[in-house]
Design an enzyme around this catalytic site. Structure first.
Site, short mmCIF file in Angstrom:
data_model
loop_
_atom_site.label_atom_id
_atom_site.label_comp_id
_atom_site.label_asym_id
_atom_site.label_seq_id
_atom_site.Cartn_x
_atom_site.Cartn_y
_atom_site.Cartn_z
N GLY A 140 0.83 -1.20 0.00
CA GLY A 140 0.00 0.00 0.00
C GLY A 140 0.87 1.25 0.00
N CYS A 241 0.61 10.90 -11.12
CA CYS A 241 -0.86 10.91 -11.09
C CYS A 241 -1.35 11.18 -9.68
CB CYS A 241 -1.42 9.56 -11.56
SG CYS A 241 -0.84 9.04 -13.18
N LEU A 342 -22.44 18.48 18.72
CA LEU A 342 -23.85 18.12 18.51
C LEU A 342 -24.35 17.09 19.52
CD1 LEU A 342 -23.42 19.65 15.76
CD2 LEU A 342 -25.19 18.14 14.87
N GLU A 367 -4.14 7.84 -1.08
CA GLU A 367 -3.31 8.87 -1.75
C GLU A 367 -2.14 9.29 -0.86
OE1 GLU A 367 -3.77 10.06 -4.76
OE2 GLU A 367 -5.72 9.18 -5.21
N THR A 369 -0.62 8.07 3.10
CA THR A 369 -1.15 8.29 4.45
C THR A 369 -0.53 9.55 5.04
OG1 THR A 369 0.61 7.05 5.54
CG2 THR A 369 -1.29 5.77 4.78
C1 LIG Z 1 -11.74 4.01 0.21
C2 LIG Z 1 -10.37 3.76 -0.41
C3 LIG Z 1 -10.19 3.98 -1.76
C4 LIG Z 1 -8.94 3.72 -2.36
N1 LIG Z 1 -8.79 3.91 -3.71
C5 LIG Z 1 -7.63 3.51 -4.31
C6 LIG Z 1 -7.50 3.55 -5.73
O1 LIG Z 1 -8.41 3.99 -6.45
N2 LIG Z 1 -6.35 3.07 -6.29
C7 LIG Z 1 -5.33 2.58 -5.53
O2 LIG Z 1 -4.32 2.16 -6.11
N3 LIG Z 1 -5.41 2.55 -4.17
C8 LIG Z 1 -6.54 3.01 -3.55
N4 LIG Z 1 -6.66 2.93 -2.16
C9 LIG Z 1 -5.57 2.36 -1.40
C10 LIG Z 1 -4.77 3.37 -0.61
O3 LIG Z 1 -4.00 4.16 -1.47
C11 LIG Z 1 -3.93 2.60 0.42
O4 LIG Z 1 -4.84 2.11 1.40
C12 LIG Z 1 -2.87 3.48 1.06
O5 LIG Z 1 -1.80 3.71 0.16
C13 LIG Z 1 -2.27 2.84 2.33
O6 LIG Z 1 -1.91 1.52 2.10
P1 LIG Z 1 -2.37 0.35 3.11
O7 LIG Z 1 -3.84 0.48 3.30
O8 LIG Z 1 -1.84 -0.91 2.57
O9 LIG Z 1 -1.70 0.72 4.49
P2 LIG Z 1 -0.20 0.38 4.93
O10 LIG Z 1 0.76 0.82 3.89
O11 LIG Z 1 -0.14 -1.04 5.39
O12 LIG Z 1 -0.04 1.34 6.19
C14 LIG Z 1 -0.62 1.02 7.46
C15 LIG Z 1 -0.09 2.04 8.47
O13 LIG Z 1 1.33 1.95 8.54
C16 LIG Z 1 1.89 3.22 8.31
N5 LIG Z 1 3.17 3.11 7.61
C17 LIG Z 1 3.49 2.34 6.54
N6 LIG Z 1 4.77 2.54 6.19
C18 LIG Z 1 5.25 3.48 7.02
C19 LIG Z 1 6.51 4.14 7.17
N7 LIG Z 1 7.55 3.88 6.34
N8 LIG Z 1 6.66 5.03 8.16
C20 LIG Z 1 5.62 5.33 8.99
N9 LIG Z 1 4.41 4.76 8.90
C21 LIG Z 1 4.24 3.84 7.94
C22 LIG Z 1 0.87 3.95 7.46
O14 LIG Z 1 1.05 5.38 7.53
C23 LIG Z 1 -0.43 3.48 8.10
O15 LIG Z 1 -0.67 4.23 9.26
C24 LIG Z 1 -7.87 3.26 -1.56
C25 LIG Z 1 -8.06 3.10 -0.18
C26 LIG Z 1 -9.29 3.34 0.40
C27 LIG Z 1 -9.47 3.15 1.88
#
Ligand SMILES: Cc1cc2nc3c(=O)[nH]c(=O)nc-3n(C[C@H](O)[C@H](O)[C@H](O)COP(=O)(O)OP(=O)(O)OC[C@H]3O[C@@H](n4cnc5c(N)ncnc54)[C@H](O)[C@@H]3O)c2cc1C
Length: 388
Positions: A140, A241, A342, A367, A369
Site C-alpha cells: 500500500g 498521477c 452536537l 493517496e 497516508t
Molecule cells: C476508500 C479507499 C479507496 C482507495 N482507492 C484507491 C484507488 O483507487 N487506487 C489505488 O491504487 N489505491 C486506492 N486505495 C488504497 C490506498 O491508497 C492505500 O490504502 C494506502 O496507500 C495505504 O496503504 P495500506 O492500506 O496498505 O496501508 P499500509 O501501507 O499497510 O499502512 C498502514 C499504516 O502503517 C503506516 N506506515 C506504513 N509505512 C510506514 C513508514 N515507512 N513510516 C511510517 N508509517 C508507515 C501507514 O502510515 C499506516 O498508518 C484506496 C483506499 C481506500 C481506503
C-alpha cells in the site's frame, strides 16, 4: 437553506469572477443534485451513477485538462469544484478525482494519440468510467514493492497479479493498471471484459459508502502493446498521477470541514442547555468553533497558494504533500469536534457530520497516508529519506 460559504478572512476576494462562477455552479449542483440523495446512498452503500452524465455536462470530469472535450479549467477552478463536491460527500469527490486525475491525466500525459482519441472524449463525457490500480494486498504505502507483473509475449503483454482498494473498480470500462516488467514499472489500459481480468467489490465499509471500492485480478490477462502507456516508465508515472489527485483532495476536504463547522456553529446557537442559554454562550464551545474556523481559514489559504503555484507550473510534489496532509488532518479534527458539539444528535445521519467523519478516515489513508506525507516533507527539509 442554500450553503452560503465559510469565509472569515475575505478569501473570496482572492478569487476571480470566473472562479467564483465555477464555484457557484458546483455549489448549486452539489446542493440540488447530490445532497437530496446522498444520505440514502450512504445508507444503502450505493454510488449515484445516474449523476455522472450531469457532472460530465458541467465539465467536472478531467476539468483541468485541455482538449479532447475537457473543460480546460484553471487549477483553482478545479479545486473549487472538488471543494463543493466534497462538501456534500467525499465519495462523490473521489469518483471525480479518480476519473480526472488518475485515469484521464495519465492517458493525457503518457498515452499514445490513439489512446487519447479513444478514451479521453468518452471519459470526459462520462460515457466511460475509469479506475486506477496501484495498491496491492501486500503493498500500500510502498507501491515500489508491487508484485503484479507484465511479461512481454510477441506484440502483446501478459498481466498477472492483484490490485485492491480500487475506487470505481467494479463499474469501470477501463482500468489504468501499473505492473512490474523487465523494463521497470509500466502502465496499461485494461478494458473491462478482457479475458483474465475480473473485479470484485469490497463490502463492509463504514467509510466511502457512496463510492465503489473493488479488487482487480489479472490471471494471464493478455493485452496488446497498443494498450501500454508509451510515455510512462518507472514509479514516477503513477506517482505523478497521485500528485494530481492529492492536489484535488487538498481542496476537497476543505468542503467537508466547512460543512461540519457550519453544522456545529448553527446548532450551537439554537441548542440550549443550563439556564436556557445556547451552548454557543459557553466558552469551551466557542473555543472549539474558533479553532475550527481558524484551521479552515489556514487550509483555504494553503489551497489557494497551491492552486496559484500549480497554474504557474511551480507546484512541487512535496508542497502537495503538505497541502494534503494538513488539510485532511484539520478536516478530520473539525468533523470530530463538530460531532462532539452536537452531542447525541451528532451520531445520527440526520446531520452530515458522522458521514464526513467516516469518509475522512479513508481520505487520511488513501493517496499517501498522513505518515507518508510527513516523511515526504521531512525528506524535503532535511535531505534525508526516512521511509525505511
Ligand atoms: C476508500 C479507499 C479507496 C482507495 N482507492 C484507491 C484507488 O483507487 N487506487 C489505488 O491504487 N489505491 C486506492 N486505495 C488504497 C490506498 O491508497 C492505500 O490504502 C494506502 O496507500 C495505504 O496503504 P495500506 O492500506 O496498505 O496501508 P499500509 O501501507 O499497510 O499502512 C498502514 C499504516 O502503517 C503506516 N506506515 C506504513 N509505512 C510506514 C513508514 N515507512 N513510516 C511510517 N508509517 C508507515 C501507514 O502510515 C499506516 O498508518 C484506496 C483506499 C481506500 C481506503
Amino acid at each position: 437553506m442554500a450553503f452560503r460559504g465559510v469565509d472569515y478572512f475575505a478569501v473570496d476576494s482572492l478569487f476571480s469572477h470566473e472562479e467564483l462562477m465555477v464555484r457557484q455552479t458546483a455549489r448549486r449542483f452539489a446542493d440540488e443534485r447530490i445532497l437530496p440523495v446522498i444520505r440514502d446512498c450512504f445508507r444503502d452503500g450505493r454510488f449515484p451513477k445516474e449523476l455522472v452524465p450531469e457532472m460530465a455536462d458541467l465539465g467536472f470530469l478531467g476539468a483541468n485538462l485541455e482538449g479532447y472535450g475537457c473543460a480546460g479549467m484553471s487549477n483553482v477552478e478545479y479545486g473549487l469544484v472538488m471543494q463543493e463536491l466534497e462538501r456534500v460527500d467525499s465519495g462523490i469527490r473521489s469518483f471525480v478525482s479518480v476519473q480526472g486525475a488518475l485515469v484521464m491525466y495519465p492517458i493525457h500525459t503518457y498515452g499514445s494519440d490513439a489512446q487519447k482519441e479513444k478514451w479521453l472524449p468518452a471519459l470526459a463525457a462520462g460515457k466511460a468510467i475509469g479506475c486506477f490500480g496501484l495498491t496491492e494486498p501486500g503493498y500500500g504505502s510502498n507501491p515500489a514493492g508491487m508484485l503484479t507483473t507484465a511479461r512481454r509475449d510477441g506484440d502483446s503483454w501478459v498481466l498477472n497479479g492483484e490490485k485492491t482498494w480500487i475506487t470505481n473498480g467494479g463499474i469501470s470500462d477501463i482500468a489504468v493498471v501499473w505492473a512490474r516488467a523487465e523494463e521497470g514499472i509500466l502502465g496499461f489500459l485494461v478494458e473491462a471484459g478482457t479475458p483474465g481480468y475480473s473485479t470484485s467489490d469490497i463490502h463492509g465499509k463504514w467509510s466511502m459508502r457512496a463510492s465503489v471500492t473493488s479488487s482487480l485480478a489479472f490471471a494471464d490477462c493478455r493485452v496488446p502493446d497498443s494498450a501500454r502507456l508509451p510515455g510512462a516508465r518507472g514509479l514516477k508515472g503513477p506517482l505523478s498521477c497521485l500528485t494530481q489527485a492529492r492536489y484535488g483532495i487538498g481542496w476537497g476536504v476543505i468542503g467537508a470541514a466547512m460543512d461540519c463547522y457550519e453544522a456545529a456553529r448553527s446548532y450551537s446557537v439554537v441548542r440550549k442547555q443550563f439556564d436556557d442559554r445556547p451552548i454557543a454562550s459557553h466558552q469551551l464551545v466557542q473555543e472549539k468553533l474558533a479553532w475550527m474556523i481558524t484551521e479552515i481559514t489556514k487550509a483555504q489559504l494553503l489551497a489557494m497558494q497551491a492552486g496559484r503555484l500549480k497554474d504557474r507550473h511551480k507546484l512541487e510534489p512535496a508542497q502537495v504533500s503538505m497541502l494534503k496532509r494538513n488539510n485532511v488532518a484539520i478536516a478530520l479534527d473539525c468533523a470530530r469536534i463538530a460531532r462532539d458539539l452536537l452531542g447525541a444528535n451528532g451520531i445520527t445521519d440526520e446531520y452530515p457530520i458522522m458521514r464526513h467523519l467516516c469518509n475522512l478516515e479513508s481520505v487520511k489513508t488513501y493517496e499517501g497516508t498522513d505518515h507518508i506525507h510527513a516523511l515526504v516533507i521531512g525528506e524535503k527539509v532535511t535531505g534525508v529519506a526516512a521511509y525505511k
